[in-house]
Write an enzyme that holds these catalytic residues in place. Structure first.
Site, mmCIF file in Angstrom:
data_model
loop_
_atom_site.group_PDB
_atom_site.id
_atom_site.type_symbol
_atom_site.label_atom_id
_atom_site.label_comp_id
_atom_site.label_asym_id
_atom_site.label_seq_id
_atom_site.Cartn_x
_atom_site.Cartn_y
_atom_site.Cartn_z
ATOM 1 N N CYS A 185 -1.224 -6.534 -7.103
ATOM 2 C CA CYS A 185 -1.710 -7.602 -6.571
ATOM 3 C C CYS A 185 -1.049 -8.395 -5.371
ATOM 4 O O CYS A 185 -0.444 -8.873 -6.462
ATOM 5 C CB CYS A 185 -3.268 -7.694 -6.794
ATOM 6 S SG CYS A 185 -4.003 -8.889 -5.582
ATOM 7 N N LEU A 187 -0.324 -11.582 -2.624
ATOM 8 C CA LEU A 187 -0.633 -11.916 -2.112
ATOM 9 C C LEU A 187 -0.041 -13.299 -1.376
ATOM 10 O O LEU A 187 0.946 -13.741 -2.386
ATOM 11 C CB LEU A 187 -1.863 -13.031 -2.800
ATOM 12 C CG LEU A 187 -3.180 -14.015 -1.731
ATOM 13 C CD1 LEU A 187 -3.540 -13.181 -0.317
ATOM 14 C CD2 LEU A 187 -4.084 -14.923 -2.169
ATOM 15 N N GLN A 193 2.605 -17.542 4.973
ATOM 16 C CA GLN A 193 2.642 -16.048 5.724
ATOM 17 C C GLN A 193 3.770 -16.123 6.649
ATOM 18 O O GLN A 193 3.618 -17.155 7.631
ATOM 19 C CB GLN A 193 0.871 -15.895 6.078
ATOM 20 C CG GLN A 193 0.550 -15.771 4.830
ATOM 21 C CD GLN A 193 -1.151 -15.281 4.950
ATOM 22 O OE1 GLN A 193 -1.362 -15.175 6.356
ATOM 23 N NE2 GLN A 193 -1.907 -15.128 4.400
ATOM 24 N N ARG A 194 3.517 -14.805 7.111
ATOM 25 C CA ARG A 194 5.368 -14.830 8.078
ATOM 26 C C ARG A 194 6.435 -15.367 8.135
ATOM 27 O O ARG A 194 7.441 -15.910 9.032
ATOM 28 C CB ARG A 194 4.540 -15.193 8.966
ATOM 29 C CG ARG A 194 3.092 -14.235 9.557
ATOM 30 C CD ARG A 194 2.583 -14.887 11.092
ATOM 31 N NE ARG A 194 1.265 -13.955 12.009
ATOM 32 C CZ ARG A 194 1.167 -12.811 11.782
ATOM 33 N NH1 ARG A 194 2.084 -11.797 11.908
ATOM 34 N NH2 ARG A 194 -0.051 -12.533 12.101
ATOM 35 N N GLY A 198 6.024 -11.945 1.373
ATOM 36 C CA GLY A 198 5.423 -11.124 1.009
ATOM 37 C C GLY A 198 6.454 -9.623 0.410
ATOM 38 O O GLY A 198 6.695 -9.124 -0.502
ATOM 39 N N GLU A 219 0.049 -0.405 -6.660
ATOM 40 C CA GLU A 219 -1.368 0.562 -7.174
ATOM 41 C C GLU A 219 -1.904 1.601 -6.536
ATOM 42 O O GLU A 219 -2.115 -0.056 -5.175
ATOM 43 C CB GLU A 219 -2.371 -0.696 -8.319
ATOM 44 C CG GLU A 219 -2.961 -0.135 -8.541
ATOM 45 C CD GLU A 219 -4.091 -1.327 -9.035
ATOM 46 O OE1 GLU A 219 -5.047 -1.576 -8.805
ATOM 47 O OE2 GLU A 219 -3.713 -1.638 -9.895
ATOM 48 N N SER A 223 -4.304 -1.607 0.946
ATOM 49 C CA SER A 223 -5.173 -1.349 2.042
ATOM 50 C C SER A 223 -4.263 -0.877 3.003
ATOM 51 O O SER A 223 -2.679 -1.286 3.026
ATOM 52 C CB SER A 223 -4.851 -3.022 2.036
ATOM 53 O OG SER A 223 -3.890 -3.946 2.452
#
Length: 314
Positions: A185, A187, A193-194, A198, A219, A223
């Site tokens: 996972c 996040l 973000q951006r 990530g 895994e 999404s």
């Protein structure tokens, strides 16, 4: 009928909801943002409460009614940005943050330290409360991850701003993965973000598997957003190796050679090459197509993680 019963039990167990039930999150004393998905587990902890307060109280369900009413169970959830403990009272958060043990000394062991970012490995078996609270928080922003209390068999890699010790994102890794997955996972926290966080975490997950001599990957299932992110990362790694890296100028190259050079699974390489539309009728790779992609994605490079800042342990 039996499968429906199991599914319903899983939803109750993991707090899965189809719609958001918490309006927004205040992370720390300044950052506030809306949630994306529902999470009933915050309201069902009972005597196993992980909240900020020492009592067994959990956030109170306060659905509003009348003019301007929403279907939210709680308008604002207050979360400590250092330990991810939570409360429904802003004053309780402020009181907690002033003395949070992780404010000056985050948990886990340093694995990467650059002037900008620090990545720490936190074992779920050693810091269960921290990891459980982190997983609960994650469920508000990812719809395909439901685990939050079985953290013993996971490692969590948290990325911090080196200057402020504020967490910016994380990925988890299942220690009992028969497929040898390097990431379960991932996040990036909404305020960060951006910013490429990530992609940096994904790159770091491959550094770990390459160190262990593994050809690995994330895994499944991914999404839709996760697949897009991975395809961009895989494209950059493959393009670099074929255009500028160890495989450049070597003529016809096999999928196995690309896999060994990048640490990416052959199935993921083939998926990426097809998405780039660079396979010829003879299943050769069109370097001209890769050059065009590299030109359009001028910021691509071999590695986001700089080897000189790695401090890996076992």
């Amino acid at each position: 009928m039996g499968n429906k019963t199991v599914a319903a039990e899983d939803e109750n167990l993991y707090g899965i909801l189809k719609e958001p039930n918490i309006g927004k999150v205040q992370l720390g004393l300044e950052k506030m943002f809306p949630t994306r998905y529902g999470n009933a587990a915050y309201f069902a902890a009972g005597t196993q409460s992980l909240g900020i307060r020492d009592s067994v109280d959990t956030p109170r369900r306060t659905t509003t009614s009348g003019v301007g009413a929403t279907d939210f169970w709680l308008d604002t959830l207050y979360v400590c940005e250092f330990c991810f403990k939570y409360t429904d009272e802003e004053v309780a958060l402020r009181r907690h943050v002033s003395c949070c043990r992780y404010r000056t000394k985050p948990p886990g062991r340093i694995q990467y330290m650059s002037p900008e970012y620090t990545i720490r490995k936190v074992r779920g078996s050693k810091h269960p409360l921290f990891c459980q609270c982190l997983c609960l928080f994650t469920k508000l922003f990812l719809d395909n991850k439901s685990m939050y209390f079985k953290t013993d068999h996971y490692d969590f890699f948290i990325i911090y701003q080196s200057s402020t010790k504020e967490p910016m994102g994380f990925f988890s890794k299942d220690l009992i993965s028969y497929q040898k997955n390097n990431l379960a996972c991932v996040l990036t926290l909404p305020p960060y973000q951006r910013k490429g966080i990530g992609s940096l975490l994904v790159d770091f997950s491959y550094k770990l598997s390459i160190r262990d001599g593994l050809i690995s990957g994330p895994e499944r299932p991914l999404s839709p957003f996760g697949l897009v992110s991975y395809l961009k990362y895989w494209s950059s790694q493959i393009c670099w190796q074929l255009l500028e890296g160890d495989l450049s100028g070597s003529g016809r190259t096999s999928l196995d050679a690309i896999s060994r050079a990048t640490g990416i699974r052959i199935g993921d390489i083939l998926l990426t090459l097809r998405s780039l539309n660079c396979l010829t009728k003879d299943y050769d790779v069109s370097l001209s197509v890769l050059r065009a992609w590299a030109k359009d994605n001028y910021s691509y490079r071999n590695s986001l993680v700089r080897d000189e800042y790695l401090v890996l342990d076992n």
